[in-house]
Motif scaffolding. Structure first.
Motif, PDB file in Angstrom:
ATOM      1  N   PHE A 239       0.858  -1.184   0.000  1.00  0.00           N
ATOM      2  CA  PHE A 239       0.000   0.000   0.000  1.00  0.00           C
ATOM      3  C   PHE A 239       0.897   1.238   0.000  1.00  0.00           C
ATOM      4  O   PHE A 239       1.446   1.612   1.044  1.00  0.00           O
ATOM      5  N   PRO A 240       1.045   1.908  -1.153  1.00  0.00           N
ATOM      6  CA  PRO A 240       2.030   2.996  -1.293  1.00  0.00           C
ATOM      7  C   PRO A 240       1.543   4.326  -0.740  1.00  0.00           C
ATOM      8  O   PRO A 240       1.413   5.316  -1.473  1.00  0.00           O
ATOM      9  N   ILE A 241       1.292   4.364   0.570  1.00  0.00           N
ATOM     10  CA  ILE A 241       0.778   5.583   1.190  1.00  0.00           C
ATOM     11  C   ILE A 241       1.748   6.742   1.026  1.00  0.00           C
ATOM     12  O   ILE A 241       1.336   7.894   0.832  1.00  0.00           O
ATOM     13  N   THR A 242       3.056   6.464   1.101  1.00  0.00           N
ATOM     14  CA  THR A 242       4.037   7.533   0.937  1.00  0.00           C
ATOM     15  C   THR A 242       3.930   8.161  -0.449  1.00  0.00           C
ATOM     16  O   THR A 242       3.919   9.387  -0.591  1.00  0.00           O
ATOM     17  N   ALA A 243       3.848   7.325  -1.483  1.00  0.00           N
ATOM     18  CA  ALA A 243       3.756   7.840  -2.851  1.00  0.00           C
ATOM     19  C   ALA A 243       2.481   8.650  -3.044  1.00  0.00           C
ATOM     20  O   ALA A 243       2.476   9.701  -3.698  1.00  0.00           O
ATOM     21  N   ILE A 244       1.373   8.162  -2.487  1.00  0.00           N
ATOM     22  CA  ILE A 244       0.099   8.871  -2.614  1.00  0.00           C
ATOM     23  C   ILE A 244       0.192  10.262  -1.988  1.00  0.00           C
ATOM     24  O   ILE A 244      -0.199  11.273  -2.579  1.00  0.00           O
ATOM     25  N   LEU A 245       0.753  10.327  -0.783  1.00  0.00           N
ATOM     26  CA  LEU A 245       0.854  11.611  -0.092  1.00  0.00           C
ATOM     27  C   LEU A 245       1.883  12.523  -0.749  1.00  0.00           C
ATOM     28  O   LEU A 245       1.699  13.751  -0.779  1.00  0.00           O
ATOM     29  N   LEU A 246       2.959  11.954  -1.273  1.00  0.00           N
ATOM     30  CA  LEU A 246       3.930  12.768  -2.012  1.00  0.00           C
ATOM     31  C   LEU A 246       3.266  13.438  -3.213  1.00  0.00           C
ATOM     32  O   LEU A 246       3.482  14.624  -3.479  1.00  0.00           O
ATOM     33  N   HIS A 247       2.453  12.654  -3.934  1.00  0.00           N
ATOM     34  CA  HIS A 247       1.742  13.218  -5.090  1.00  0.00           C
ATOM     35  C   HIS A 247       0.748  14.290  -4.646  1.00  0.00           C
ATOM     36  O   HIS A 247       0.666  15.372  -5.247  1.00  0.00           O
ATOM     37  N   GLU A 248      -0.007  14.009  -3.605  1.00  0.00           N
ATOM     38  CA  GLU A 248      -1.015  14.941  -3.139  1.00  0.00           C
ATOM     39  C   GLU A 248      -0.398  16.247  -2.629  1.00  0.00           C
ATOM     40  O   GLU A 248      -0.953  17.328  -2.835  1.00  0.00           O
ATOM     41  N   LEU A 249       0.767  16.153  -1.973  1.00  0.00           N
ATOM     42  CA  LEU A 249       1.395  17.338  -1.378  1.00  0.00           C
ATOM     43  C   LEU A 249       2.259  18.120  -2.357  1.00  0.00           C
ATOM     44  O   LEU A 249       2.525  19.304  -2.129  1.00  0.00           O
ATOM     45  N   THR A 250       2.732  17.463  -3.423  1.00  0.00           N
ATOM     46  CA  THR A 250       3.611  18.152  -4.377  1.00  0.00           C
ATOM     47  C   THR A 250       2.968  18.363  -5.741  1.00  0.00           C
ATOM     48  O   THR A 250       3.427  19.219  -6.506  1.00  0.00           O
ATOM     49  N   GLY A 251       1.953  17.561  -6.060  1.00  0.00           N
ATOM     50  CA  GLY A 251       1.337  17.630  -7.372  1.00  0.00           C
ATOM     51  C   GLY A 251       2.170  17.009  -8.475  1.00  0.00           C
ATOM     52  O   GLY A 251       1.843  17.116  -9.662  1.00  0.00           O
ATOM     53  N   LYS A 252       3.240  16.316  -8.116  1.00  0.00           N
ATOM     54  CA  LYS A 252       4.156  15.740  -9.107  1.00  0.00           C
ATOM     55  C   LYS A 252       3.888  14.250  -9.303  1.00  0.00           C
ATOM     56  O   LYS A 252       3.374  13.580  -8.418  1.00  0.00           O
ATOM     57  N   LYS A 253       4.283  13.758 -10.465  1.00  0.00           N
ATOM     58  CA  LYS A 253       4.208  12.324 -10.737  1.00  0.00           C
ATOM     59  C   LYS A 253       5.273  11.624  -9.890  1.00  0.00           C
ATOM     60  O   LYS A 253       6.414  12.079  -9.798  1.00  0.00           O
ATOM     61  N   ILE A 254       4.884  10.520  -9.289  1.00  0.00           N
ATOM     62  CA  ILE A 254       5.790   9.772  -8.410  1.00  0.00           C
ATOM     63  C   ILE A 254       6.000   8.375  -8.974  1.00  0.00           C
ATOM     64  O   ILE A 254       5.036   7.696  -9.346  1.00  0.00           O
ATOM     65  N   ASP A 255       7.263   7.946  -9.031  1.00  0.00           N
ATOM     66  CA  ASP A 255       7.595   6.566  -9.380  1.00  0.00           C
ATOM     67  C   ASP A 255       7.892   5.798  -8.102  1.00  0.00           C
ATOM     68  O   ASP A 255       8.496   6.341  -7.157  1.00  0.00           O
ATOM     69  N   CYS A 256       7.462   4.543  -8.066  1.00  0.00           N
ATOM     70  CA  CYS A 256       7.736   3.667  -6.931  1.00  0.00           C
ATOM     71  C   CYS A 256       8.594   2.495  -7.391  1.00  0.00           C
ATOM     72  O   CYS A 256       8.484   2.046  -8.532  1.00  0.00           O
ATOM     73  N   LEU A 257       9.420   1.989  -6.494  1.00  0.00           N
ATOM     74  CA  LEU A 257      10.222   0.799  -6.766  1.00  0.00           C
ATOM     75  C   LEU A 257       9.982  -0.197  -5.643  1.00  0.00           C
ATOM     76  O   LEU A 257      10.198   0.109  -4.469  1.00  0.00           O
ATOM     77  N   GLU A 258       9.553  -1.403  -6.012  1.00  0.00           N
ATOM     78  CA  GLU A 258       9.271  -2.448  -5.028  1.00  0.00           C
ATOM     79  C   GLU A 258       9.866  -3.752  -5.526  1.00  0.00           C
ATOM     80  O   GLU A 258       9.629  -4.169  -6.662  1.00  0.00           O
ATOM     81  N   ARG A 259      10.661  -4.413  -4.672  1.00  0.00           N
ATOM     82  CA  ARG A 259      11.328  -5.652  -5.085  1.00  0.00           C
ATOM     83  C   ARG A 259      10.399  -6.859  -5.067  1.00  0.00           C
ATOM     84  O   ARG A 259      10.620  -7.830  -5.787  1.00  0.00           O
ATOM     85  N   ASP A 260       9.341  -6.822  -4.256  1.00  0.00           N
ATOM     86  CA  ASP A 260       8.399  -7.935  -4.155  1.00  0.00           C
ATOM     87  C   ASP A 260       7.327  -7.770  -5.236  1.00  0.00           C
ATOM     88  O   ASP A 260       6.509  -6.840  -5.188  1.00  0.00           O
ATOM     89  N   SER A 261       7.316  -8.669  -6.210  1.00  0.00           N
ATOM     90  CA  SER A 261       6.404  -8.528  -7.354  1.00  0.00           C
ATOM     91  C   SER A 261       4.936  -8.595  -6.935  1.00  0.00           C
ATOM     92  O   SER A 261       4.086  -7.901  -7.505  1.00  0.00           O
ATOM     93  N   GLU A 262       4.615  -9.424  -5.926  1.00  0.00           N
ATOM     94  CA  GLU A 262       3.225  -9.527  -5.474  1.00  0.00           C
ATOM     95  C   GLU A 262       2.774  -8.226  -4.807  1.00  0.00           C
ATOM     96  O   GLU A 262       1.652  -7.753  -5.045  1.00  0.00           O
TER      97      GLU A 262
END
Length: 458
Positions: free
Chosen positions: A136-159
């Motif tokens: 659950f990428p809560i950090t990415a969601i809030l980064l987008h909401e607070l900055t208005g910028k597109k956010i990329d996420c990197l996760e090693r676990d495919s599931e």
């Protein structure tokens, strides 16, 4: 020595027994989620409550916990946090919940990310990567909401990555937040202006090494870490992981928050902005920044003559200011746009027959910018000052075997003497060596070192 009664009273005051009992309960039992959740939250409450206790008491409590218990609790805490994410993610995917603000840790993360975004307020950036986004990428969601910028996420676990992709689409963030599957220690990072490294993203050292080696020098890194008793919950990011980076700022968890964040920049980028200046007097502002630098260095190095923190009223500053006024000393200041990162004092003789030589003392450089590049900049400034003052020879003395003695050896200084009891710390005695270098050969060596450094970077 603290008496047993005093210690018992302190323990009772801060809930020491409650904390240790909770740790034992969490580490020694196979708890179902509800039990683990209740126990973790109780432990957090106790740790937050201890914020107003003395650092000495908290550190003693932390040190009383075995390394095995710390490792076990860090793992259990990670297990709990991941379970919270997964359960909430499933509720969203099953349409039981439709608002990400209902996330159980929402307030905590909102506070954290608001402070992290504030660390970047003086930096222009467009592209941001969050390493270790989880299910659950809560950090990415809030980064987008607070900055208005597109956010990329990197996760090693495919599931976990696939779950977060589905959640983002369901919540309407498709195209605004993109999730990649990959490992932080090998992923291509060249196209990002800012990288946020999650506290649970590991191996931390390898990830930070990849950032340093593959990103442009201007990269800004937000590296999460943990301080004080919160290290019981989260393993702190080691100084080895941030080697080669300079700390621009930090936000430290308070009250009901758990995570702190370092604001870092590649050390080479800082070196480009560093200025070196010789002073014949120091202002009150410079004195304050020199004091901050010296006390920072004194904490980690005990070979510079100081055993304790110093203040503006210390005799060191009185002698320095007097000798600067008399023209017997000049001080080299190494600074960036915000603070002083290094100093070195050049001591001249008042005797006519000795005015062709000077002595170097009190070289202190902040650990975040130490290295060959800064040392060569110092030598370049030193040569310039010596030529202005018609100084032909330089001398200095250092503790034998210290890092600074190896630095001066690298810079071509030669040993001409030794003192068995050069310095003392309590009953410990240390040898010292005396070194010298003439200015002309120092200039030749500097040219050779700079040429070698240039060839190495090509």
């Amino acid at each position: 020595m603290i008496s047993a009664n005093t210690l018992a009273k302190e323990n009772e005051t801060v809930g020491w027994t409650t904390v240790t009992d909770l740790i034992t309960h969490i580490c020694d039992n196979r708890l179902k989620f509800n039990e683990l959740d209740m126990s973790i939250r109780a432990l957090e409450d106790e740790i937050f409550r201890m914020d107003n206790q003395s650092e000495r008491v908290c550190e003693r409590l932390y040190n009383s916990i075995s390394n095995e218990e710390k490792k076990s609790l860090n793992d259990k805490y990670c297990e709990w946090e991941t379970a919270v994410e997964c359960r909430f993610s499933e509720d969203i995917l099953n349409a039981k919940i439709s608002d990400y603000k209902q996330y159980p840790l929402y307030k905590r993360f909102y506070n954290l990310i608001s402070k992290e975004v504030k660390l970047l307020e003086s930096h222009d950036y467009d592209s941001m990567l969050f390493i270790g986004s989880g299910p659950f990428p809560i950090t990415a969601i809030l980064l987008h909401e607070l900055t208005g910028k597109k956010i990329d996420c990197l996760e090693r676990d495919s599931e976990a990555a696939q779950m977060s992709i589905e959640i983002l689409k369901k919540l309407g963030f498709d195209g605004k937040i993109e999730v990649h599957v990959g490992e932080g220690e090998s992923f291509s990072l060249e196209n990002y202006d800012v990288i946020l490294n999650a506290l649970l993203a590991k191996p931390k050292w390898s990830i930070m090494k990849n950032i340093k080696n593959r990103c442009p020098n201007s990269i800004r890194v937000l590296c999460r870490t943990s301080y004080g008793l919160r290290r019981i919950l989260y393993e702190a990011t080691s100084s080895n992981a941030t080697h080669g980076f300079h700390q621009l700022g930090v936000q430290i968890a308070t009250e009901g928050d758990t995570i702190s964040t370092l604001h870092l920049v590649n050390r080479e980028d800082i070196l480009n902005d560093i200025s070196l200046e010789w002073l014949n007097k120091i202002s009150n502002q410079d004195k304050g920044m020199i004091l901050e630098l010296m006390n920072s260095v004194i904490q980690s190095d005990n070979h510079n003559g100081f055993l304790r923190p110093i203040s503006e009223d210390d005799i060191y500053f009185k002698v320095l200011e007097n000798d600067l006024r008399l023209g017997l000393k000049s001080i080299l200041i190494i600074k960036d746009r915000h603070k002083i990162l290094g100093q070195m004092v050049l001591n001249q003789s008042y005797l006519d027959t000795y005015k062709h030589r000077a002595d170097i003392s009190t070289l202190m450089i902040h650990e975040s910018v130490r290295g060959k590049n800064i040392s060569l900049k110092v030598v370049e400034a030193l040569i310039c000052q010596c030529e202005n003052l018609d100084i032909k020879y330089l001398t200095l003395d250092v503790r034998a075997g210290s890092k600074v003695s190896l630095l001066w050896k690298y810079l071509g200084f030669e040993k001409y003497g030794e003192l068995p009891c050069y310095s003392r710390t309590g009953e410990e005695k240390y040898r010292g060596i005396f070194m010298y270098k003439d200015i002309e050969s120092l200039k030749t060596l500097l040219e050779r070192r700079l040429k070698g450094l240039y060839n190495h970077t090509q």
